[in-house]
Write a protein that holds these residues in place. Structure first.
Motif, mmCIF file in Angstrom:
data_model
loop_
_atom_site.group_PDB
_atom_site.id
_atom_site.type_symbol
_atom_site.label_atom_id
_atom_site.label_comp_id
_atom_site.label_asym_id
_atom_site.label_seq_id
_atom_site.Cartn_x
_atom_site.Cartn_y
_atom_site.Cartn_z
ATOM 1 N N PHE A 188 0.804 -1.220 0.000
ATOM 2 C CA PHE A 188 0.000 0.000 0.000
ATOM 3 C C PHE A 188 0.838 1.271 0.000
ATOM 4 O O PHE A 188 0.403 2.306 -0.496
ATOM 5 C CB PHE A 188 -0.930 0.004 1.210
ATOM 6 N N SER A 189 2.025 1.219 0.537
ATOM 7 C CA SER A 189 2.849 2.422 0.619
ATOM 8 C C SER A 189 3.297 2.914 -0.751
ATOM 9 O O SER A 189 3.760 4.047 -0.891
ATOM 10 C CB SER A 189 4.064 2.163 1.501
ATOM 11 N N ARG A 190 3.154 2.086 -1.765
ATOM 12 C CA ARG A 190 3.644 2.427 -3.105
ATOM 13 C C ARG A 190 2.574 2.983 -4.029
ATOM 14 O O ARG A 190 2.876 3.411 -5.144
ATOM 15 C CB ARG A 190 4.253 1.183 -3.755
ATOM 16 N N TYR A 191 1.324 2.982 -3.585
ATOM 17 C CA TYR A 191 0.232 3.329 -4.491
ATOM 18 C C TYR A 191 -0.768 4.286 -3.866
ATOM 19 O O TYR A 191 -0.919 4.346 -2.648
ATOM 20 C CB TYR A 191 -0.500 2.061 -4.919
ATOM 21 N N CYS A 192 -1.468 4.988 -4.743
ATOM 22 C CA CYS A 192 -2.656 5.706 -4.323
ATOM 23 C C CYS A 192 -3.710 4.663 -3.964
ATOM 24 O O CYS A 192 -3.976 3.751 -4.746
ATOM 25 C CB CYS A 192 -3.154 6.594 -5.462
ATOM 26 N N MET A 193 -4.309 4.789 -2.793
ATOM 27 C CA MET A 193 -5.334 3.855 -2.343
ATOM 28 C C MET A 193 -6.652 4.608 -2.157
ATOM 29 O O MET A 193 -6.663 5.752 -1.691
ATOM 30 C CB MET A 193 -4.935 3.201 -1.024
ATOM 31 N N GLY A 194 -7.739 3.940 -2.503
ATOM 32 C CA GLY A 194 -9.029 4.613 -2.411
ATOM 33 C C GLY A 194 -10.136 3.738 -1.853
ATOM 34 O O GLY A 194 -10.019 2.512 -1.827
ATOM 35 N N TRP A 195 -11.187 4.405 -1.412
ATOM 36 C CA TRP A 195 -12.426 3.735 -1.012
ATOM 37 C C TRP A 195 -13.543 4.231 -1.918
ATOM 38 O O TRP A 195 -13.652 5.429 -2.191
ATOM 39 C CB TRP A 195 -12.787 4.057 0.440
#
Length: 124
Positions: free
Chosen positions: A29-36
């Motif tokens: 997760f630290s490497r990417y844009c994460m979304g809900w």
């Protein structure tokens, strides 16, 4: 192969709180844009929150000041803290992984990896 797994969905009364979780054994997760994303019954899925690699967050107006997106890079877990829940928050919540940088807004085409969702039901 399921890359993202959501949990934490439940049935709650209006005004209540929930915390959703998203984990992965294959995506860091630290490497990417994460979304809900949220899909209400009979409606299209919409982006409600994202967090970039530096921890900067954005929110849709519908959840701003009520929901908080966060992540624990050490445990590779994405969270969505949901406070002051409303009936219209009912639906399926999906977490998603995007590219290195977040897009212009929280939009589905910018996210390539999805979980199967977790159901949230808010009763009035």
């Amino acid at each position: 192969q399921v890359h993202l797994v959501e949990s934490g969905g439940s049935s709650v009364q209006a005004g209540g709180v929930l915390r959703l979780f998203c984990g992965s054994s294959t995506i860091t997760f630290s490497r990417y844009c994460m979304g809900w994303f949220h899909q209400a019954p009979g409606k299209e899925r919409e982006g409600i929150a994202d967090i970039d690699v530096d921890g900067k967050t954005r929110y849709a107006d519908s959840v701003k000041d009520r929901f908080t997106i966060s992540k624990d890079n050490a445990n590779n877990t994405l969270y969505l803290q949901m406070n002051s829940l409303k009936f219209e928050d009912t639906g399926i919540y999906y977490c998603a992984a995007g590219g290195r940088y977040c897009g212009r807004w929280i939009e589905e085409p910018d996210f390539g990896v999805w979980g199967r969702g977790t159901q949230v039901t808010v009763s009035s």
